[in-house]
Design a protein around this motif. Structure first.
Motif, mmCIF file in Angstrom:
data_model
loop_
_atom_site.group_PDB
_atom_site.id
_atom_site.type_symbol
_atom_site.label_atom_id
_atom_site.label_comp_id
_atom_site.label_asym_id
_atom_site.label_seq_id
_atom_site.Cartn_x
_atom_site.Cartn_y
_atom_site.Cartn_z
ATOM 1 N N UNK A 12 0.843 -1.191 0.000
ATOM 2 C CA UNK A 12 0.000 0.000 0.000
ATOM 3 C C UNK A 12 0.882 1.247 0.000
ATOM 4 N N UNK A 13 0.260 2.386 -0.243
ATOM 5 C CA UNK A 13 0.971 3.662 -0.231
ATOM 6 C C UNK A 13 0.846 4.320 1.135
ATOM 7 N N UNK A 14 1.769 5.196 1.421
ATOM 8 C CA UNK A 14 1.726 5.943 2.679
ATOM 9 C C UNK A 14 0.377 6.652 2.823
ATOM 10 N N UNK A 15 -0.193 6.541 4.009
ATOM 11 C CA UNK A 15 -1.462 7.188 4.296
ATOM 12 C C UNK A 15 -2.693 6.351 3.998
ATOM 13 N N UNK A 16 -2.508 5.258 3.310
ATOM 14 C CA UNK A 16 -3.645 4.408 2.985
ATOM 15 C C UNK A 16 -4.035 3.543 4.182
ATOM 16 N N UNK A 17 -5.159 2.856 4.016
ATOM 17 C CA UNK A 17 -5.674 1.968 5.061
ATOM 18 C C UNK A 17 -5.650 0.526 4.573
ATOM 19 N N UNK A 18 -5.647 -0.384 5.531
ATOM 20 C CA UNK A 18 -5.620 -1.807 5.220
ATOM 21 C C UNK A 18 -6.235 -2.550 6.387
ATOM 22 N N UNK A 19 -6.971 -3.591 6.100
ATOM 23 C CA UNK A 19 -7.525 -4.425 7.171
ATOM 24 C C UNK A 19 -6.991 -5.842 7.054
#
Length: 127
Positions: A12-19
């Protein structure tokens, strides 16, 4: 005993979210506290978050407080780690683990207190 299996890790990119999700086998899942740990290359495994068997108590590492949220769905034998505002320093192999003892009021936060571990899921945060 339960056996955790993690999923959801990706680039993912910086600042993104992930679950992240952790599905655990075993009919006694609801009796165990669950935790997330992570290990970056060249570093020791560190505590990230933990949740009590009923979900009423949680604990977080200072580095993720306010950004990460741990939750569980005992009906689905699954624990989640919602990660927001991801940073490059969050890059690591993330492990899910079940506590060694059942029905503890407060979740443990030491790896020695967790007896069953998954294989890990890789999270990479790119800048």
């Amino acid at each position: 005993q339960v056996q955790p299996v993690e999923s959801g890790g990706r680039l993912v990119q910086v600042g993104e979210s992930l679950r992240l999700s952790c599905a655990a086998s075993g009919r006694t899942f609801s009796g165990y506290a669950m935790g997330w740990f992570r290990q970056a290359p060249g570093k020791e495994r560190e505590f990230v978050a933990a949740i009590s068997y009923g979900g009423g108590n949680t604990d977080y590492a200072d580095s993720v407080k306010g950004r990460f949220t741990i939750s569980r769905d005992n009906a689905k034998n699954t624990v989640y780690l919602q990660m927001n505002s991801l940073k490059p320093e969050d890059t690591a192999l993330y492990y899910c683990a079940a506590s060694s003892t059942r029905f503890s009021y407060r979740p443990p936060n030491r790896s020695a207190d967790f007896g069953s571990w998954g294989q890990g899921t890789q999270v990479t945060v790119s800048s």
